[in-house]
Scaffold this motif. Structure first.
Motif, short mmCIF file in Angstrom:
data_model
loop_
_atom_site.label_atom_id
_atom_site.label_comp_id
_atom_site.label_asym_id
_atom_site.label_seq_id
_atom_site.Cartn_x
_atom_site.Cartn_y
_atom_site.Cartn_z
N LEU A 182 10.97 -61.87 4.51
CA LEU A 182 12.15 -62.16 5.32
C LEU A 182 13.02 -63.18 4.58
N PRO A 183 14.19 -62.78 4.08
CA PRO A 183 15.02 -63.71 3.30
C PRO A 183 15.52 -64.87 4.14
N PRO A 184 15.75 -66.01 3.51
CA PRO A 184 16.17 -67.22 4.24
C PRO A 184 17.41 -67.00 5.10
N GLN A 185 18.36 -66.18 4.64
CA GLN A 185 19.60 -66.01 5.39
C GLN A 185 19.40 -65.27 6.71
N ARG A 186 18.24 -64.64 6.88
CA ARG A 186 17.95 -63.94 8.14
C ARG A 186 17.10 -64.79 9.08
N ARG A 187 16.70 -65.95 8.65
CA ARG A 187 15.79 -66.78 9.46
C ARG A 187 16.56 -67.76 10.35
N LYS A 188 16.07 -67.89 11.58
CA LYS A 188 16.54 -68.92 12.50
C LYS A 188 15.33 -69.64 13.06
N ARG A 189 15.52 -70.89 13.45
CA ARG A 189 14.43 -71.63 14.08
C ARG A 189 14.42 -71.29 15.56
N LEU A 190 13.27 -70.82 16.04
CA LEU A 190 13.16 -70.34 17.41
C LEU A 190 13.60 -71.39 18.42
N CYS A 191 13.10 -72.61 18.28
CA CYS A 191 13.36 -73.65 19.27
C CYS A 191 14.77 -74.22 19.17
N ALA A 192 15.52 -73.81 18.13
CA ALA A 192 16.94 -74.15 18.06
C ALA A 192 17.77 -73.03 18.65
N ASP A 193 17.17 -71.85 18.77
CA ASP A 193 17.87 -70.67 19.25
C ASP A 193 17.64 -70.42 20.73
N THR A 194 16.54 -70.97 21.26
CA THR A 194 16.21 -70.80 22.67
C THR A 194 15.50 -72.04 23.18
N ASN A 195 15.32 -72.13 24.48
CA ASN A 195 14.67 -73.29 25.09
C ASN A 195 13.16 -73.12 25.03
N CYS A 196 12.49 -73.92 24.22
CA CYS A 196 11.03 -73.85 24.08
C CYS A 196 10.39 -74.78 25.11
N SER A 197 10.26 -74.29 26.31
CA SER A 197 9.63 -75.08 27.38
C SER A 197 8.75 -74.17 28.21
N LEU A 198 7.76 -74.77 28.84
CA LEU A 198 6.80 -74.01 29.62
C LEU A 198 7.18 -73.99 31.10
N ILE A 199 6.75 -72.93 31.78
CA ILE A 199 6.81 -72.88 33.23
C ILE A 199 5.37 -72.91 33.72
N ILE A 200 5.04 -73.92 34.49
CA ILE A 200 3.65 -74.13 34.90
C ILE A 200 3.31 -73.22 36.09
N LYS A 201 2.28 -72.41 35.90
CA LYS A 201 1.80 -71.51 36.95
C LYS A 201 0.32 -71.78 37.18
N GLN A 202 -0.16 -71.46 38.35
CA GLN A 202 -1.55 -71.73 38.69
C GLN A 202 -2.44 -70.56 38.25
N TYR A 203 -2.73 -70.53 36.94
CA TYR A 203 -3.57 -69.46 36.40
C TYR A 203 -5.04 -69.67 36.71
N ALA A 204 -5.48 -70.92 36.77
CA ALA A 204 -6.91 -71.22 36.89
C ALA A 204 -7.49 -70.61 38.17
N ASP A 205 -6.80 -70.80 39.29
CA ASP A 205 -7.30 -70.25 40.55
C ASP A 205 -7.30 -68.73 40.53
N ARG A 206 -6.27 -68.15 39.90
CA ARG A 206 -6.17 -66.69 39.84
C ARG A 206 -7.31 -66.10 39.01
N GLN A 207 -7.67 -66.79 37.92
CA GLN A 207 -8.72 -66.28 37.04
C GLN A 207 -10.09 -66.34 37.69
N LYS A 208 -10.28 -67.25 38.65
CA LYS A 208 -11.57 -67.35 39.33
C LYS A 208 -11.87 -66.09 40.14
N ALA A 209 -10.80 -65.35 40.47
CA ALA A 209 -10.99 -64.13 41.26
C ALA A 209 -11.48 -62.97 40.42
N PHE A 210 -11.34 -63.09 39.08
CA PHE A 210 -11.77 -62.00 38.21
C PHE A 210 -13.28 -62.07 37.98
N PRO A 211 -13.98 -60.97 38.13
CA PRO A 211 -15.43 -60.98 37.84
C PRO A 211 -15.67 -61.18 36.36
#
Length: 329
Positions: free
Chosen positions: A298-327
């Motif tokens: 991938l040549p340098p002229q085609r590269r962009k930094r992801l976190c400069a191009d979009t918002n690199c932030s998390l959305i916190i979801k309650q995965y732990a409780d959901r996973q307890k339901a899986f056998p």
């Protein structure tokens, strides 16, 4: 991520580049290559000391006249490869026989693939990978009461478009021992969700995920050591110290810009309020630490930094409780 950690990642070299290259060949192709080497006459320069003045110290020998034949070893079998390459519907992976963990796993997600829900993880079960020789395979019993989760490298949630594809993500060759609470069931799961949400901004997202074994300074002698736990009976499955993801977010124009992001997270409890950007590192840092190369074409002229191009932030979801339901199969 601290400057010290960044320096460690940038400085460390896992020496696994040759292994990754070897993974691109099956045993059959390797044996064919060795057969070619054994039957092709090559010219080898061998240093031969001499005391006679004016006589060159180097003499040229053909393989047929050389005093040694290293390739004769292959009469008894080929020692490698140490990596097993698997190409499946949902992923492509390179499995490291030494650590009983994948070296890297590649996947591709799109908005369309995530919108189709034909697979349900309740119908999937963790299974040993029969494509890997048994003596190099991670076994279900290795994780039993180990204190670690069987951590997907390609998440099952990324393969809901097909039950068969989702089942493929449950091979142990797609797993690594991961800290459960605070990481695999929490921060890491939120990070995986972040990768899926990228498909709302980018039509095509490709991700490479894998483990790292990074050094830590010992305060006793001020030297750097690579130390990690090994689980199983006998102990043979390495517990990574860190995990990486390298993300390629592709635009709508073929041959257009690609937003690249590289992240390294410790295999440990991480507070959910920790910014994801704290774990962003230069892609070269992951290359040095893993022995792999990313985006070399991938040549340098085609590269962009992801976190400069979009918002690199998390959305916190309650995965732990959901996973307890899986056998736990």
């Amino acid at each position: 991520m601290s400057k010290t950690t960044l320096a460690v990642i940038a400085a460390v070299s896992a020496g696994a580049g040759a292994c990754a290259t070897a993974a691109m060949y099956t045993l059959r192709s390797s044996e064919k290559k060795i057969e070619t080497i054994a039957t092709t006459t090559t010219t080898t320069t061998i240093s031969k000391p001499t005391t006679a003045p004016g006589v060159p110290t180097n003499q040229v020998f053909s393989q047929s006249t050389a005093p040694v034949n290293p390739s004769g070893l292959f009469e008894y079998g080929f020692p490698g490869p140490v990596n097993d390459l698997a190409s499946r519907t949902a992923l492509i992976s390179s499995y490291d026989r030494r650590t009983r963990n994948p070296h890297w796993v590649a996947e591709h997600i799109t908005a369309a693939s995530l919108a189709t829900h034909s697979g349900d993880r309740k119908n999937s079960a963790f299974v040993e990978d029969a494509a890997v020789p048994d003596k190099f395979r991670a076994h279900l019993k290795d994780y039993f009461r180990s204190g670690y989760d069987r951590g997907h490298q390609v998440p099952a949630a990324d393969a809901k478009w097909s039950q068969a594809a989702m089942d493929e993500t449950f091979f142990l060759s797609n797993m690594c021992p991961q800290v459960g609470e605070g990481f695999n069931r929490d921060y890491w799961a939120h990070f995986e969700d972040f990768c899926r949400r990228l498909t709302t901004s980018y039509p095509s997202v490709r991700i490479v995920t894998g483990p790292l074994y990074l050094p830590k300074r010992d305060p006793a002698d001020n030297k750097w050591y690579v130390r990690y736990e090994v689980i199983g009976n006998p102990p043979n499955v390495a517990v990574p110290t860190h995990f990486y993801k390298v993300i390629y977010a592709e635009g709508t124009t073929p041959g257009g810009p690609v937003a690249l992001g590289a992240f390294v997270l410790p295999n440990a409890r991480i507070p959910n309020d920790k910014p994801l950007t704290d774990f962003e590192v230069p892609i070269e840092a992951v290359e040095r630490a893993s022995g792999l190369e990313f985006a070399t074409k991938l040549p340098p002229q085609r590269r962009k930094r992801l976190c400069a191009d979009t918002n690199c932030s998390l959305i916190i979801k309650q995965y732990a409780d959901r996973q307890k339901a899986f056998p736990k199969k």
